[in-house]
Motif scaffolding. Structure first.
Motif, short mmCIF file in Angstrom:
data_model
loop_
_atom_site.label_atom_id
_atom_site.label_comp_id
_atom_site.label_asym_id
_atom_site.label_seq_id
_atom_site.Cartn_x
_atom_site.Cartn_y
_atom_site.Cartn_z
N VAL A 42 -15.68 -16.52 65.16
CA VAL A 42 -16.40 -15.50 66.13
C VAL A 42 -17.77 -15.10 65.95
N SER A 43 -18.62 -15.11 66.87
CA SER A 43 -19.92 -14.66 66.89
C SER A 43 -20.17 -13.25 66.22
N THR A 44 -21.45 -12.93 65.79
CA THR A 44 -21.70 -11.67 65.10
C THR A 44 -21.75 -10.50 66.03
N ASP A 45 -22.14 -10.75 67.51
CA ASP A 45 -22.36 -9.62 68.48
C ASP A 45 -20.62 -9.40 68.93
N THR A 46 -19.88 -10.29 69.18
CA THR A 46 -18.49 -10.29 69.24
C THR A 46 -17.87 -9.43 68.21
N ASN A 47 -18.19 -9.77 67.03
CA ASN A 47 -17.51 -9.11 65.74
C ASN A 47 -18.00 -7.63 65.93
N ILE A 344 -19.66 4.00 66.63
CA ILE A 344 -19.52 3.05 67.44
C ILE A 344 -20.86 2.16 67.98
N ILE A 345 -21.86 2.89 67.76
CA ILE A 345 -23.26 2.27 67.78
C ILE A 345 -23.46 1.46 66.60
N GLY A 346 -23.13 1.76 65.63
CA GLY A 346 -23.51 1.22 64.36
C GLY A 346 -23.22 -0.28 64.43
N PRO A 347 -21.92 -0.76 64.49
CA PRO A 347 -21.52 -2.22 64.52
C PRO A 347 -22.08 -2.77 65.76
N LEU A 348 -22.02 -2.14 66.92
CA LEU A 348 -22.51 -2.97 68.10
C LEU A 348 -24.18 -3.07 67.84
N VAL A 349 -24.95 -2.27 67.23
CA VAL A 349 -26.38 -2.56 67.13
C VAL A 349 -26.48 -3.97 66.12
N GLY A 350 -25.84 -3.54 65.04
CA GLY A 350 -25.94 -4.20 64.00
C GLY A 350 -25.41 -5.79 64.20
N GLY A 351 -24.53 -5.98 65.16
CA GLY A 351 -23.91 -7.28 65.54
C GLY A 351 -24.75 -7.80 66.45
N ILE A 352 -25.44 -7.39 67.38
CA ILE A 352 -26.49 -7.88 68.25
C ILE A 352 -27.57 -8.25 67.69
N LEU A 354 -28.05 -9.04 64.81
CA LEU A 354 -27.76 -9.97 63.55
C LEU A 354 -27.91 -11.29 64.59
N HIS A 355 -27.28 -11.37 65.83
CA HIS A 355 -27.13 -12.55 66.49
C HIS A 355 -28.46 -12.80 67.12
N TYR A 356 -29.17 -11.84 67.53
CA TYR A 356 -30.32 -12.30 68.49
C TYR A 356 -31.55 -12.15 67.86
N LEU A 357 -31.68 -11.26 66.65
CA LEU A 357 -33.08 -10.91 65.98
C LEU A 357 -33.09 -11.67 64.67
N VAL A 359 -31.06 -11.95 60.34
CA VAL A 359 -30.30 -11.52 59.66
C VAL A 359 -30.58 -10.23 58.76
N PHE A 360 -31.89 -9.70 58.64
CA PHE A 360 -32.22 -8.72 57.92
C PHE A 360 -32.50 -7.51 58.77
N SER A 361 -32.26 -7.55 60.03
CA SER A 361 -32.48 -6.44 61.11
C SER A 361 -31.94 -5.38 61.10
N ILE A 362 -30.45 -5.42 60.16
CA ILE A 362 -29.65 -4.40 60.21
C ILE A 362 -30.10 -3.08 59.43
N PHE A 363 -30.91 -3.75 58.30
CA PHE A 363 -31.48 -2.71 57.19
C PHE A 363 -32.87 -2.23 57.73
N TYR A 364 -33.72 -3.07 58.59
CA TYR A 364 -34.75 -2.49 59.02
C TYR A 364 -34.65 -1.30 60.13
#
Length: 385
Positions: A42-47, A344-352, A354-357, A359-364
């Motif tokens: 399963v892709s990171t954004d769907t995850n 709700i926002i956390g996993p959505l923003v993080g997953g998107i 990770l997928h489109y930007l 792997v480090f973007s969640i911490f930035y």
């Protein structure tokens, strides 16, 4: 008198144990289900969208849960909430399908919301005034301990996919047995909705800065537990090591909770919140630079968790400093809603991200939001409502 005290202590101990197990379940399910979905391709954004289902269930439940609690009492609602989580836990390993798991996560969210709402109200209502603050602190620490221990359940995957879910269900069943011995109680009648709406407007107007902390805490907690496993897998960390690293953030928060509370009493809530937000932002931003160095990761996550892990309680304490007592229940409701929105926002923003930007973007992103909050403290001027 002694019998009444003994019964009161048994009640508080049982409710605290409910929260510890609920925290363990939530702390385990987020990373565990993320890893299992990633295994199946399963892709990171769907995850990330799938992970948000739990918090959608929590958020939606808050709009109707008060009525059954008022009508039937605390105990039945807690037991139903725990039963829903047990049923969902038993069904997760049966069919590993994204849509099916989305529904199960909604059910877990509803169960979590029901038991947390009823348990927190029961503790508040039954605690004597001189012990209410201590008991609520125990409630918060119990959830923190459980949530921090939860990710260790990932290590049970080595034994079999059913094992983590069955172990959690066994803990819930044990607490259910203890809960049956409690005498049921009901809350006092709720106030009118119109009055609540007016109070909410006043609370937001006077205490927007301290209440943002609940939004940020929910965002951080859900993003870390849902997206960090994906981050770890992408940079080459094993699943068992991820399970050991995840609790570090929560442990850092537990260690620093009491010291930060004492310092905020002496120095003031606002400078403590601003300072911890900025230091936490720096710690999160340093994570990408330590790579797979486990000591470096542990240090960064521990410092970040230590700084921002008390945001929810410190924010409510600061709101209590500003607002009159009759507005504090409204502040708690708003904080809970914002926590759910952030979760709700956390996993959505993080997953998107990770997928489109990258792997480090969640911490930035985590570093950025906490930095902006810390700086917004210069704008906020406390007024007494």
């Amino acid at each position: 008198m002694a019998l009444k005290l003994l019964r009161s202590n048994y009640q508080l101990t049982t409710l605290i144990m409910v929260i510890i197990v609920a925290g363990m379940s939530q702390g385990m399910l987020l990373p565990l289900l993320t890893i299992l979905l990633d295994r199946s391709g399963v892709s990171t954004d769907t995850n990330g969208v799938n992970a948000a289902a739990l918090y959608i269930g929590i958020f939606a439940t808050m709009f109707f849960i008060e009525k059954p609690v008022r009508r039937y009492g605390y105990k039945p609602v807690i037991m139903i909430g725990m039963s829903l989580i047990i049923i969902a836990n038993c069904l997760f390993p049966v069919w590993q399908q994204v849509g099916f798991w989305f529904v199960l996560r909604l059910i877990v969210g509803i169960g979590d919301s029901a038991l947390h709402f009823a348990t927190q109200l029961w503790i508040v209502a039954s605690s004597p005034k001189e012990k209410r603050g201590r008991n609520i602190s125990l409630y918060g620490m119990a959830y923190g301990v459980g949530f921090s221990l939860g990710p260790l359940g990932i290590t049970l995957l080595k034994v079999g996919i059913w094992v983590p879910f069955m172990v959690t269900s066994a803990f819930f069943l044990l607490i259910l047995l203890l809960l049956t011995r409690l005498k049921n109680e009901k809350p006092e009648r709720a106030e009118r909705a119109e009055a609540a709406h007016k109070r909410a407007t006043s609370v937001i107007s006077f205490a927007w800065f301290p209440l943002i902390t609940s939004l940020l805490f929910g965002y951080m907690e859900a993003a870390m537990n849902s997206n960090f496993p994906l981050y770890g897998l992408r940079i080459g960390i094993s699943e068992s090591t991820i399970g050991l690293l995840l609790p570090v953030t929560g442990i850092g928060g537990l260690i620093m909770q009491l010291p930060l509370g004492i310092w905020s009493d002496r120095i003031g809530r606002k400078p403590i919140l601003m300072g911890t937000a900025i230091v936490g932002a720096l710690a999160f931003s340093c994570v990408p630079f330590v790579g797979t160095n486990l000591w470096g990761l542990g240090l960064c996550l521990g410092v970040a968790g230590g700084m921002v892990g008390s945001f929810f309680s410190l924010g409510l304490a600061y709101a209590a400093d500003i607002l009159p007592r009759h507005l504090l229940p409204t502040a708690n409701i708003i904080a809970s809603i914002q926590y759910s929105v952030g979760s709700i926002i956390g996993p959505l923003v993080g997953g998107i991200a990770l997928h489109y930007l990258s792997v480090f973007s969640i911490f930035y992103f985590l570093g950025l939001v906490y930095l902006l909050f810390g700086l917004s403290g210069f704008i906020f001027k406390a007024r007494t409502a």
